[in-house]
Design a protein around this motif. Structure first.
Motif, short mmCIF file in Angstrom:
data_model
loop_
_atom_site.label_atom_id
_atom_site.label_comp_id
_atom_site.label_asym_id
_atom_site.label_seq_id
_atom_site.Cartn_x
_atom_site.Cartn_y
_atom_site.Cartn_z
N GLY A 1 50.88 19.75 32.45
CA GLY A 1 51.91 20.38 31.68
C GLY A 1 51.66 21.87 31.54
N PHE A 2 52.63 22.53 30.96
CA PHE A 2 52.57 23.98 30.79
C PHE A 2 51.60 24.38 29.68
CE2 PHE A 2 54.24 28.01 31.87
CZ PHE A 2 54.21 28.78 30.70
N ASN A 3 51.54 23.61 28.60
CA ASN A 3 50.68 23.93 27.48
C ASN A 3 49.27 23.40 27.75
OD1 ASN A 3 49.64 24.66 25.03
ND2 ASN A 3 50.65 23.02 23.89
N ARG A 4 48.36 24.29 28.08
CA ARG A 4 46.98 23.91 28.41
C ARG A 4 46.02 24.66 27.49
NH1 ARG A 4 46.13 22.70 33.80
NH2 ARG A 4 44.04 22.18 33.14
N PRO A 5 45.87 24.22 26.23
CA PRO A 5 45.02 24.95 25.29
C PRO A 5 43.55 24.99 25.67
CG PRO A 5 45.81 22.89 24.30
CD PRO A 5 46.51 23.05 25.63
N ASN A 6 43.12 24.14 26.60
CA ASN A 6 41.72 24.16 27.03
C ASN A 6 41.43 25.27 28.05
OD1 ASN A 6 43.29 22.61 28.95
ND2 ASN A 6 41.35 22.01 29.90
N LEU A 7 42.48 25.93 28.55
CA LEU A 7 42.29 27.01 29.54
C LEU A 7 42.20 28.36 28.84
CD1 LEU A 7 44.66 26.27 32.56
CD2 LEU A 7 42.19 25.97 32.41
N LEU A 8 41.16 29.09 29.17
CA LEU A 8 41.01 30.46 28.70
C LEU A 8 41.45 31.37 29.85
CD1 LEU A 8 39.96 32.69 26.78
CD2 LEU A 8 37.71 32.36 27.84
N PHE A 9 42.52 32.13 29.63
CA PHE A 9 43.02 33.05 30.65
C PHE A 9 42.43 34.43 30.40
CE2 PHE A 9 46.11 29.68 30.84
CZ PHE A 9 46.42 29.60 32.18
N GLU A 10 41.85 35.02 31.47
CA GLU A 10 41.20 36.32 31.37
C GLU A 10 41.60 37.20 32.55
OE1 GLU A 10 36.79 35.47 29.95
OE2 GLU A 10 37.42 34.06 31.52
N VAL A 11 41.67 38.51 32.29
CA VAL A 11 41.90 39.48 33.35
C VAL A 11 40.87 40.58 33.18
CG1 VAL A 11 43.50 41.17 34.34
CG2 VAL A 11 44.38 39.01 33.43
N PHE A 12 40.19 40.91 34.26
CA PHE A 12 39.24 42.01 34.27
C PHE A 12 39.70 43.04 35.29
CE2 PHE A 12 36.80 38.27 32.99
CZ PHE A 12 36.26 38.71 31.78
N THR A 13 39.85 44.28 34.86
CA THR A 13 40.27 45.35 35.75
C THR A 13 39.03 46.00 36.34
OG1 THR A 13 42.21 45.74 34.39
CG2 THR A 13 41.58 47.50 35.88
N THR A 14 39.12 46.26 37.62
CA THR A 14 37.99 46.85 38.33
C THR A 14 38.49 47.94 39.27
OG1 THR A 14 36.16 46.35 39.83
CG2 THR A 14 38.09 44.96 40.00
N PRO A 15 37.81 49.08 39.31
CA PRO A 15 38.32 50.21 40.10
C PRO A 15 37.96 50.19 41.59
CG PRO A 15 36.36 50.87 38.90
CD PRO A 15 36.66 49.45 38.49
N SER A 16 37.00 49.36 41.99
CA SER A 16 36.54 49.43 43.38
C SER A 16 36.02 48.07 43.84
CB SER A 16 35.41 50.46 43.50
OG SER A 16 34.25 49.99 42.80
N ARG A 17 35.81 47.97 45.15
CA ARG A 17 35.27 46.74 45.74
C ARG A 17 33.88 46.44 45.19
NH1 ARG A 17 31.78 45.92 49.73
NH2 ARG A 17 31.85 43.95 50.85
N THR A 18 33.05 47.48 45.08
CA THR A 18 31.69 47.30 44.56
C THR A 18 31.73 46.79 43.12
OG1 THR A 18 30.88 49.03 46.01
CG2 THR A 18 29.48 48.46 44.14
N ALA A 19 32.57 47.40 42.29
CA ALA A 19 32.69 46.97 40.90
C ALA A 19 33.22 45.55 40.82
CB ALA A 19 33.59 47.94 40.13
N LYS A 20 34.13 45.20 41.72
CA LYS A 20 34.68 43.85 41.73
C LYS A 20 33.58 42.83 42.06
CE LYS A 20 38.93 42.91 43.05
NZ LYS A 20 40.15 42.53 43.80
N LEU A 21 32.74 43.14 43.02
CA LEU A 21 31.63 42.23 43.36
C LEU A 21 30.63 42.14 42.20
CD1 LEU A 21 31.06 43.10 47.12
CD2 LEU A 21 31.96 40.96 46.17
N GLU A 22 30.41 43.23 41.48
CA GLU A 22 29.53 43.18 40.31
C GLU A 22 30.12 42.27 39.22
OE1 GLU A 22 28.89 47.26 39.16
OE2 GLU A 22 27.69 47.67 40.96
#
Length: 173
Positions: free
Chosen positions: A1-22
């Motif tokens: 279903g659409f309501n999934r209270p057990n899921l934690l949604f997160e977004v992390f912004t990263t400026p570069s490929r190296t930072a993304k791998l870190e």
């Protein structure tokens, strides 16, 4: 279903490929359990799987449409059986994936749509236990999606060529 209270949604912004791998390294270090990492291209899927294996020392494999059908079936079966805890895949990995104990879905690149993101993220925590849906966002990721959109539409020259061909075919028939 659409309501999934057990899921934690997160977004992390990263400026570069190296930072993304870190960020990926930090995420994989702090997150336990089975997971799926979605990547936007075959090359990204292979690169991230190599990073997980060689840098993180995690059992990980890549999955994409460029693999032969037998290899894809072996990888999917291993993941579903719990023998492969981490898979790095393009959106080719999806249909029929209903492993209940997936603790995280991480998007290494921006998915093609909000619907695709939610569907893929929803593969985490199907057992009702806490799970994470994480997106690593880099501004450059948008360029890949824009290129895919631009590449999927015919050009005006293509349309003129098809029109001319159909006109000739109807005149001859």
């Amino acid at each position: 279903g659409f309501n999934r209270p057990n899921l934690l949604f997160e977004v992390f912004t990263t400026p570069s490929r190296t930072a993304k791998l870190e960020l990926l390294r930090d995420f994989l270090t702090e997150t336990e359990g089975a997971g799926i990492i979605y990547a936007g291209t075959r090359a990204n899927a292979e690169e991230v799987a190599i990073f997980a294996r060689e840098v993180m020392r995690l059992p990980a494999e890549h999955y994409h449409a460029g693999l032969d059908a037998r290899r894809r079936a072996v990888l999917q079966d291993a993941f579903m059986a719990g023998d492969l805890p981490l898979i790095v895949a393009t959106n080719a990995f999806g249909m029929g994936i209903d492993r209940p104990d997936v603790r995280f879905v991480l998007h290494y690149t921006l998915p093609s749509s909000l619907e695709a993101y939610y569907q893929e993220a929803g593969r985490a925590g199907r057992d009702g236990l806490p799970a994470r849906a994480c997106l690593l966002y880099a501004p450059d990721d948008r360029a890949l999606q824009e290129w895919m959109i631009d590449s999927s539409a015919p050009t005006p020259a293509d349309l003129r060529m098809v029109h001319a061909h159909l006109t000739r075919a109807s005149d001859e028939g």
